[in-house]
Design a protein around this motif. Sequence first.
Motif, mmCIF file in Angstrom:
data_model
loop_
_atom_site.group_PDB
_atom_site.id
_atom_site.type_symbol
_atom_site.label_atom_id
_atom_site.label_comp_id
_atom_site.label_asym_id
_atom_site.label_seq_id
_atom_site.Cartn_x
_atom_site.Cartn_y
_atom_site.Cartn_z
ATOM 1 N N LEU A 1 0.835 -1.201 0.000
ATOM 2 C CA LEU A 1 0.000 0.000 0.000
ATOM 3 C C LEU A 1 0.872 1.254 0.000
ATOM 4 O O LEU A 1 1.709 1.439 0.893
ATOM 5 C CB LEU A 1 -0.904 0.009 1.229
ATOM 6 C CG LEU A 1 -1.917 1.136 1.343
ATOM 7 C CD1 LEU A 1 -2.966 1.024 0.239
ATOM 8 C CD2 LEU A 1 -2.577 1.114 2.714
ATOM 9 N N THR A 2 0.662 2.125 -0.978
ATOM 10 C CA THR A 2 1.383 3.395 -1.027
ATOM 11 C C THR A 2 0.422 4.531 -0.700
ATOM 12 O O THR A 2 -0.607 4.702 -1.348
ATOM 13 C CB THR A 2 2.020 3.621 -2.413
ATOM 14 O OG1 THR A 2 2.979 2.580 -2.655
ATOM 15 C CG2 THR A 2 2.718 4.967 -2.473
ATOM 16 N N ILE A 3 0.791 5.309 0.330
ATOM 17 C CA ILE A 3 -0.004 6.459 0.762
ATOM 18 C C ILE A 3 0.598 7.703 0.109
ATOM 19 O O ILE A 3 1.824 7.864 0.079
ATOM 20 C CB ILE A 3 -0.016 6.578 2.299
ATOM 21 C CG1 ILE A 3 -0.640 5.306 2.914
ATOM 22 C CG2 ILE A 3 -0.803 7.795 2.741
ATOM 23 C CD1 ILE A 3 0.340 4.302 3.423
ATOM 24 N N ALA A 4 -0.243 8.587 -0.395
ATOM 25 C CA ALA A 4 0.220 9.696 -1.230
ATOM 26 C C ALA A 4 1.138 10.656 -0.498
ATOM 27 O O ALA A 4 2.023 11.256 -1.110
ATOM 28 C CB ALA A 4 -0.982 10.453 -1.797
ATOM 29 N N ASN A 5 0.941 10.843 0.802
ATOM 30 C CA ASN A 5 1.814 11.740 1.564
ATOM 31 C C ASN A 5 1.915 11.267 3.004
ATOM 32 O O ASN A 5 1.309 10.266 3.383
ATOM 33 C CB ASN A 5 1.336 13.196 1.461
ATOM 34 C CG ASN A 5 -0.065 13.404 2.012
ATOM 35 O OD1 ASN A 5 -0.339 13.122 3.177
ATOM 36 N ND2 ASN A 5 -0.972 13.897 1.170
ATOM 37 N N ARG A 6 2.687 11.993 3.806
ATOM 38 C CA ARG A 6 2.985 11.563 5.177
ATOM 39 C C ARG A 6 2.247 12.399 6.214
ATOM 40 O O ARG A 6 2.633 12.423 7.380
ATOM 41 C CB ARG A 6 4.498 11.621 5.399
ATOM 42 C CG ARG A 6 5.243 10.638 4.501
ATOM 43 C CD ARG A 6 6.704 11.012 4.360
ATOM 44 N NE ARG A 6 7.362 10.163 3.390
ATOM 45 C CZ ARG A 6 8.205 9.164 3.702
ATOM 46 N NH1 ARG A 6 8.470 8.889 4.959
ATOM 47 N NH2 ARG A 6 8.774 8.452 2.748
ATOM 48 N N LEU A 7 1.210 13.073 5.784
ATOM 49 C CA LEU A 7 0.389 13.876 6.670
ATOM 50 C C LEU A 7 -0.946 13.153 6.834
ATOM 51 O O LEU A 7 -1.767 13.118 5.918
ATOM 52 C CB LEU A 7 0.189 15.276 6.077
ATOM 53 C CG LEU A 7 -0.169 16.385 7.057
ATOM 54 C CD1 LEU A 7 0.164 17.733 6.450
ATOM 55 C CD2 LEU A 7 -1.632 16.340 7.442
ATOM 56 N N TRP A 8 -1.136 12.552 8.012
ATOM 57 C CA TRP A 8 -2.272 11.692 8.267
ATOM 58 C C TRP A 8 -3.158 12.282 9.360
ATOM 59 O O TRP A 8 -2.745 13.147 10.132
ATOM 60 C CB TRP A 8 -1.817 10.302 8.714
ATOM 61 C CG TRP A 8 -0.984 9.548 7.704
ATOM 62 C CD1 TRP A 8 -0.577 9.973 6.463
ATOM 63 C CD2 TRP A 8 -0.441 8.239 7.872
ATOM 64 N NE1 TRP A 8 0.173 9.003 5.842
ATOM 65 C CE2 TRP A 8 0.279 7.932 6.689
ATOM 66 C CE3 TRP A 8 -0.494 7.302 8.892
ATOM 67 C CZ2 TRP A 8 0.943 6.715 6.516
ATOM 68 C CZ3 TRP A 8 0.160 6.091 8.734
ATOM 69 C CH2 TRP A 8 0.866 5.801 7.550
ATOM 70 N N MET A 9 -4.379 11.787 9.407
ATOM 71 C CA MET A 9 -5.321 12.229 10.431
ATOM 72 C C MET A 9 -5.388 11.202 11.561
ATOM 73 O O MET A 9 -5.632 10.016 11.340
ATOM 74 C CB MET A 9 -6.711 12.413 9.837
ATOM 75 C CG MET A 9 -7.757 12.889 10.842
ATOM 76 S SD MET A 9 -9.321 13.240 10.001
ATOM 77 C CE MET A 9 -10.391 13.501 11.414
ATOM 78 N N ALA A 10 -5.156 11.685 12.782
ATOM 79 C CA ALA A 10 -5.221 10.822 13.953
ATOM 80 C C ALA A 10 -6.671 10.537 14.335
ATOM 81 O O ALA A 10 -7.562 11.342 14.061
ATOM 82 C CB ALA A 10 -4.504 11.495 15.124
ATOM 83 N N PRO A 11 -6.925 9.409 14.985
ATOM 84 C CA PRO A 11 -8.287 9.110 15.448
ATOM 85 C C PRO A 11 -8.743 10.124 16.492
ATOM 86 O O PRO A 11 -8.000 10.442 17.423
ATOM 87 C CB PRO A 11 -8.148 7.717 16.065
ATOM 88 C CG PRO A 11 -6.891 7.157 15.514
ATOM 89 C CD PRO A 11 -5.986 8.323 15.297
ATOM 90 N N MET A 12 -9.954 10.622 16.336
ATOM 91 C CA MET A 12 -10.535 11.561 17.306
ATOM 92 C C MET A 12 -12.022 11.266 17.452
ATOM 93 O O MET A 12 -12.782 11.372 16.486
ATOM 94 C CB MET A 12 -10.347 13.005 16.832
ATOM 95 C CG MET A 12 -8.913 13.493 16.895
ATOM 96 S SD MET A 12 -8.738 15.147 16.200
ATOM 97 C CE MET A 12 -8.866 14.781 14.440
ATOM 98 N N CYS A 13 -12.427 10.883 18.655
ATOM 99 C CA CYS A 13 -13.816 10.511 18.879
ATOM 100 C C CYS A 13 -14.757 11.680 18.604
ATOM 101 O O CYS A 13 -14.474 12.818 18.969
ATOM 102 C CB CYS A 13 -14.007 10.028 20.314
ATOM 103 S SG CYS A 13 -13.263 8.418 20.609
ATOM 104 N N GLN A 14 -15.878 11.379 17.959
ATOM 105 C CA GLN A 14 -16.890 12.383 17.637
ATOM 106 C C GLN A 14 -18.125 12.277 18.525
ATOM 107 O O GLN A 14 -18.925 13.197 18.594
ATOM 108 C CB GLN A 14 -17.305 12.235 16.167
ATOM 109 C CG GLN A 14 -16.176 12.482 15.181
ATOM 110 C CD GLN A 14 -15.646 13.887 15.265
ATOM 111 O OE1 GLN A 14 -16.334 14.844 14.930
ATOM 112 N NE2 GLN A 14 -14.406 14.023 15.731
#
Length: 365
Positions: free
Chosen positions: A13-26
């Motif tokens: 799996l290749t991810i387009a960039n290294r800026l990811w979203m962390a899990p945050m409860c809604q």
Amino acid sequence: MSTLFEPFTLRSLTIANRLWMAPMCQYSADSEGPDEGAANDWHFAHYAARAAGGTGLILTEATAVSPEGRISPYDLGIWNDRQVAALRRITTFLKGQGTVPGIQLAHAGRKASTDATWHGGAPLDAENGGWRTVAPSALPFDEGHPAPDELGVDQIQEIVAQFADAARRALEAGFQVVEVHGAHGYLIGQFLSPHTNHRTDEYGGSYENRTRFALEVVDAVRAVWPQELPVLFRISATDWLTENEEDEREGWTADDTVHFAADLLAHGVDLLDTSTGGNAPRARIVAGPGYQVPFAERVKRETGLPVGAVGLITEARQAEKIISDGQADVVLLGRELLRDPSFALHAARELGGEVHTPKQYHRSV
């Protein structure tokens, strides 16, 4: 080329960039009825906006493997097929924007059965929608919290199976990455730490016994998850109790995390999402910009396991430096992505990188 916007590959799996979203409860799912625990329009809009903003990978909020594993009655769940269908709507959209969809699988243990944070987050009793909680040991999280029931060995194995079933459903829902939540004082972290694990059987006492449950969960998830797709593990690298007199038993430490990271690597984990704290309510934590990055850097340096860095990362150049200096392989943003869903797009402009921009937004480029 900005290092923050270089692709990153885990397994196939290749991810387009290294800026990811962390899990945050809604805390926004239905708490009862046929759609209990299912994603709804709020979740779709929330995750879709960050995908349209160029985020490389999005991890859902802690998604419970059972009703009893929810932090609150309003958490997402993945213990039935109706929940799968609702999540598939989200993963389909994310993939269409070039964003990799990931899911965090969780069980809250003794920190379950609480109200939404904006209602104070207090424990809920049965009359107010709460339930009995479970943990490795019958130790309440804090004053005013009920003591959980100590899990029996058969119950532990049942929860391991629930994580595996949740991973199967996550694949059906279209997720490409699965993360096991072992951080922030939830059930797996409760087993890891001697501060919360006072057992005397094969799941308590020694380091090998306290890590047994976590590794059994990882093995169960890895066994049902495709070999070509990555498994992540989120950890609290320290309980921040090393020099704290709150308890005569020292908590989980950075040394433990380095040791455990090597074990996780051997068990097929592909990246350690490195946070801290959450297991002791009055631990003394000195927070500041990037304060948790050194824990990730040490794991990367001493074990070779890829790592994600989190914690008060709020500026593009700060994130870029973490990657370019080799402190982490990726950064995961939390609150900053709540403030700015298009943070990745704005960072790319500032740093000279490129991100996917929806054709509908071409006038903004």
